[in-house]
Design an enzyme around this catalytic site. Structure first.
Site, PDB file in Angstrom:
ATOM      1  N   HIS A  63      -5.896   7.470  -0.585  1.00 17.14           N
ATOM      2  CA  HIS A  63      -5.895   6.206  -1.311  1.00 17.14           C
ATOM      3  C   HIS A  63      -7.224   5.521  -0.982  1.00 17.14           C
ATOM      4  O   HIS A  63      -7.386   4.961   0.105  1.00 17.14           O
ATOM      5  CB  HIS A  63      -4.732   5.318  -0.858  1.00 17.14           C
ATOM      6  CG  HIS A  63      -3.392   5.973  -0.995  1.00 17.14           C
ATOM      7  ND1 HIS A  63      -2.581   5.784  -2.097  1.00 17.14           N
ATOM      8  CD2 HIS A  63      -2.711   6.810  -0.168  1.00 17.14           C
ATOM      9  CE1 HIS A  63      -1.462   6.485  -1.942  1.00 17.14           C
ATOM     10  NE2 HIS A  63      -1.516   7.117  -0.771  1.00 17.14           N
ATOM     11  N   PHE A  64      -8.164   5.589  -1.910  1.00 18.86           N
ATOM     12  CA  PHE A  64      -9.500   5.045  -1.654  1.00 18.86           C
ATOM     13  C   PHE A  64      -9.672   3.628  -2.185  1.00 18.86           C
ATOM     14  O   PHE A  64     -10.750   3.052  -2.099  1.00 18.86           O
ATOM     15  CB  PHE A  64     -10.571   5.985  -2.207  1.00 18.86           C
ATOM     16  CG  PHE A  64     -10.849   7.188  -1.326  1.00 18.86           C
ATOM     17  CD1 PHE A  64     -10.197   7.373  -0.112  1.00 18.86           C
ATOM     18  CD2 PHE A  64     -11.779   8.139  -1.712  1.00 18.86           C
ATOM     19  CE1 PHE A  64     -10.451   8.474   0.706  1.00 18.86           C
ATOM     20  CE2 PHE A  64     -12.065   9.249  -0.902  1.00 18.86           C
ATOM     21  CZ  PHE A  64     -11.397   9.411   0.299  1.00 18.86           C
ATOM     22  N   ARG A  65      -8.603   3.053  -2.783  1.00 15.26           N
ATOM     23  CA  ARG A  65      -8.465   1.609  -3.028  1.00 15.26           C
ATOM     24  C   ARG A  65      -9.303   1.041  -4.171  1.00 15.26           C
ATOM     25  O   ARG A  65      -9.350  -0.174  -4.327  1.00 15.26           O
ATOM     26  CB  ARG A  65      -8.764   0.813  -1.746  1.00 15.26           C
ATOM     27  CG  ARG A  65      -7.924   1.177  -0.538  1.00 15.26           C
ATOM     28  CD  ARG A  65      -6.455   1.122  -0.837  1.00 15.26           C
ATOM     29  NE  ARG A  65      -5.621   1.165   0.363  1.00 15.26           N
ATOM     30  CZ  ARG A  65      -4.323   1.448   0.344  1.00 15.26           C
ATOM     31  NH1 ARG A  65      -3.724   1.716  -0.795  1.00 15.26           N
ATOM     32  NH2 ARG A  65      -3.634   1.449   1.462  1.00 15.26           N
ATOM     33  N   ASN A  95      -1.984   4.364  -7.133  1.00 15.90           N
ATOM     34  CA  ASN A  95      -1.503   2.994  -6.878  1.00 15.90           C
ATOM     35  C   ASN A  95      -2.641   2.047  -6.515  1.00 15.90           C
ATOM     36  O   ASN A  95      -2.618   1.363  -5.498  1.00 15.90           O
ATOM     37  CB  ASN A  95      -0.391   2.981  -5.819  1.00 15.90           C
ATOM     38  CG  ASN A  95      -0.771   3.661  -4.530  1.00 15.90           C
ATOM     39  OD1 ASN A  95      -1.611   4.550  -4.503  1.00 15.90           O
ATOM     40  ND2 ASN A  95      -0.146   3.242  -3.445  1.00 15.90           N
ATOM     41  N   ASN A 284       4.293   4.692   5.633  1.00 12.48           N
ATOM     42  CA  ASN A 284       5.464   5.068   4.856  1.00 12.48           C
ATOM     43  C   ASN A 284       5.239   6.477   4.315  1.00 12.48           C
ATOM     44  O   ASN A 284       4.250   6.680   3.605  1.00 12.48           O
ATOM     45  CB  ASN A 284       5.676   4.113   3.667  1.00 12.48           C
ATOM     46  CG  ASN A 284       5.974   2.698   4.092  1.00 12.48           C
ATOM     47  OD1 ASN A 284       6.394   2.444   5.206  1.00 12.48           O
ATOM     48  ND2 ASN A 284       5.741   1.757   3.184  1.00 12.48           N
ATOM     49  N   ASP A 311      -3.071  11.316   3.748  1.00 12.10           N
ATOM     50  CA  ASP A 311      -2.531  10.077   3.197  1.00 12.10           C
ATOM     51  C   ASP A 311      -3.396   8.895   3.642  1.00 12.10           C
ATOM     52  O   ASP A 311      -2.897   7.811   3.955  1.00 12.10           O
ATOM     53  CB  ASP A 311      -1.075   9.860   3.605  1.00 12.10           C
ATOM     54  CG  ASP A 311      -0.382   8.767   2.801  1.00 12.10           C
ATOM     55  OD1 ASP A 311      -0.904   8.381   1.743  1.00 12.10           O
ATOM     56  OD2 ASP A 311       0.683   8.282   3.251  1.00 12.10           O
ATOM     57  N   GLY A 330       0.106   2.149   6.178  1.00 11.50           N
ATOM     58  CA  GLY A 330      -1.014   3.034   5.889  1.00 11.50           C
ATOM     59  C   GLY A 330      -2.132   2.845   6.887  1.00 11.50           C
ATOM     60  O   GLY A 330      -2.219   1.820   7.569  1.00 11.50           O
TER      61      GLY A 330
END
Length: 446
Positions: A63-65, A95, A284, A311, A330
């Protein structure tokens, strides 16, 4: 043309370690042999004596945002950290803000990565309760797959309509990757602890709230649905001993319709670490017991689990220090994942060949990635040199994540990534990332 000759390496590939040389020309591995002579004076020679030469790791879950959450991280900063960690390709999750649930938004992410990414990239399209038509437009040649959140996480992407879920599973031949936690069980557990503690629930109770039961309920239903529909399922970040009974090692990987992944943090930490690490190891699914961790290791080594990923999911320290109910789950991992697994190699938990299988070969096989994940002539020169006897300490000054912290801060690693190559370019050497953003879009042989 770029020409590099790597000499005297311990080449780790397809279950063997051989002493030899690798010659890179342009983007590709041109020759692999016991001894290769420089063919022209412009060849850059790197002596890798005593070190392992491995295929660059392929991280199938990050997840690199970007877009929308770039105060935590972005494609440029986190891909930079990834190549410093020997990860040369990544598959990023949907996401972000806005959620990547349409092809228009997805392509904007690809365009951004083409401008700034140090590593090779792909982006998953996100499934929702009502976007099946959009999912069916996905080109299997240039998109990694579909991501479904069956437990809530960062972003509002929960798929909780059982009919919508079955429609997705029965309508596509694309790989479906899932986050499996049962939302009803989690909500019930959370309310119980909120009654006692309010918002200030001690983080040590996180694995009781995001419980083993919640994981198994969801993952078992998902595996059952995949078997019923014939869907191609890949279950992300498994965290419990009970879930291991859902997966098999009885058939070759290429014949598996259901595959499994474990993440670095679930192999490294246990619930005993909450006392010292607190919310820094709040993920999570939750980090659970040492017995769960042992079961994950066993399943990894006997091939019920096929992939090791990160993750990678950065948040700021300020966010992490919020009370439990508003502290996000995270943490950042891409810079330290490969060396963490080499630490397990030093502890005789896993072989280097197995690390390469789970972090490079198998992601390439599972996603059918074209010409990456192996050290083969004609393949892209995505490589990392790992010196197993060059210790270093993780500290603020050498952490490259935009969020500026790591759950491994203070850890002494025995091994060091000394060189990383992406598409034949030497992008990283000994704590220095060169300003070479040569990552390319991953393509898939399907």
């Amino acid at each position: 043309m770029n020409r590099i000759l790597i000499k005297n390496a311990r080449i780790v590939n397809e279950g063997t370690i051989t002493e030899g040389d690798v010659y890179i020309e342009g983007k590709y591995i041109k020759e692999i042999a016991g001894a290769i002579s420089a063919k022209s004076p412009d060849v850059k020679i790197i002596d890798a004596e005593g070190s392992f030469l491995i295929p660059g790791a392929i991280d199938d879950q990050v997840h690199f945002r970007e877009p929308g959450l770039t105060h935590k991280g972005d494609i440029e900063s986190e891909s930079r950290a990834a190549v410093a960690g020997g990860i040369t390709s990544f598959i990023e999750q949907p996401n972000t803000v806005p959620n990547a649930v349409t092809h228009e938004i997805l392509e904007q992410k690809y365009q951004r990565a083409a401008e700034v990414s140090y590593a090779n990239y792909s982006f998953m399209i996100g499934g929702t309760n009502n976007n099946l038509d959009e999912l069916l437009k996905t080109n299997p040649k240039n998109v990694a797959g579909i991501k479904l959140f069956l437990g809530s996480s960062t972003g509002n992407m929960l798929v909780d309509d059982e009919k919508a879920l079955e429609n997705i599973f029965s309508s596509t031949e694309l790989l479906i990757a899932t986050h499996c936690e049962d939302e009803g069980t989690i909500k019930k557990n959370l309310e119980k602890f909120k009654e006692q503690y309010g918002d200030n629930i001690p983080v040590k109770y996180h694995p009781e709230i995001r419980s083993a039961e919640s994981c198994y309920i969801s993952s078992s239903k998902t595996v059952e649905l995949a078997k019923k529909t014939g869907a191609r399922l890949h279950v992300f970040h498994l965290s419990t001993a009970k879930e291991m009974e859902l997966f098999t090692n009885k058939i070759p990987l290429e014949e598996k319709k259901i595959t499994a992944e474990v993440c670095i943090h679930h192999l490294w930490f246990s619930d005993a670490d909450y006392d010292t690490k607190g919310a820094l190891i709040k993920w999570n699914p939750a980090v659970k017991t040492a017995a769960d961790r042992d079961a994950l290791w066993k399943a990894l080594l006997d091939d019920r689990i096929d992939v090791i990923a990160t993750d990678h999911a950065p948040h700021t320290l300020e966010e992490k220090n919020n009370p439990y109910t508003s502290s996000p789950a995270g943490g950042p991992l891409v810079q330290h994942a490969v060396v963490a697994m080499f630490e397990a190699y030093h502890q005789k938990k896993i072989s280097v060949e197995k690390i390469v299988e789970k972090m490079a070969h198998n992601p390439a096989r599972i996603f059918n990635i074209e010409k990456r994940g192996f050290i083969r002539e004609g393949y892209y020169a995505d490589l990392a040199i790992v010196n197993p006897g060059l210790p270093w300490n993780v500290k603020k000054e050498n952490i490259l994540y935009k969020c500026g912290w790591s759950p491994f801060e203070g850890t002494n690693f025995k091994s060091r990534i000394t060189h990383t190559f992406v598409n034949g370019q030497l992008v990283y050497t000994n704590f220095k990332v060169k300003d070479i953003r040569c990552g390319e879009r991953l393509l898939f042989d399907r």
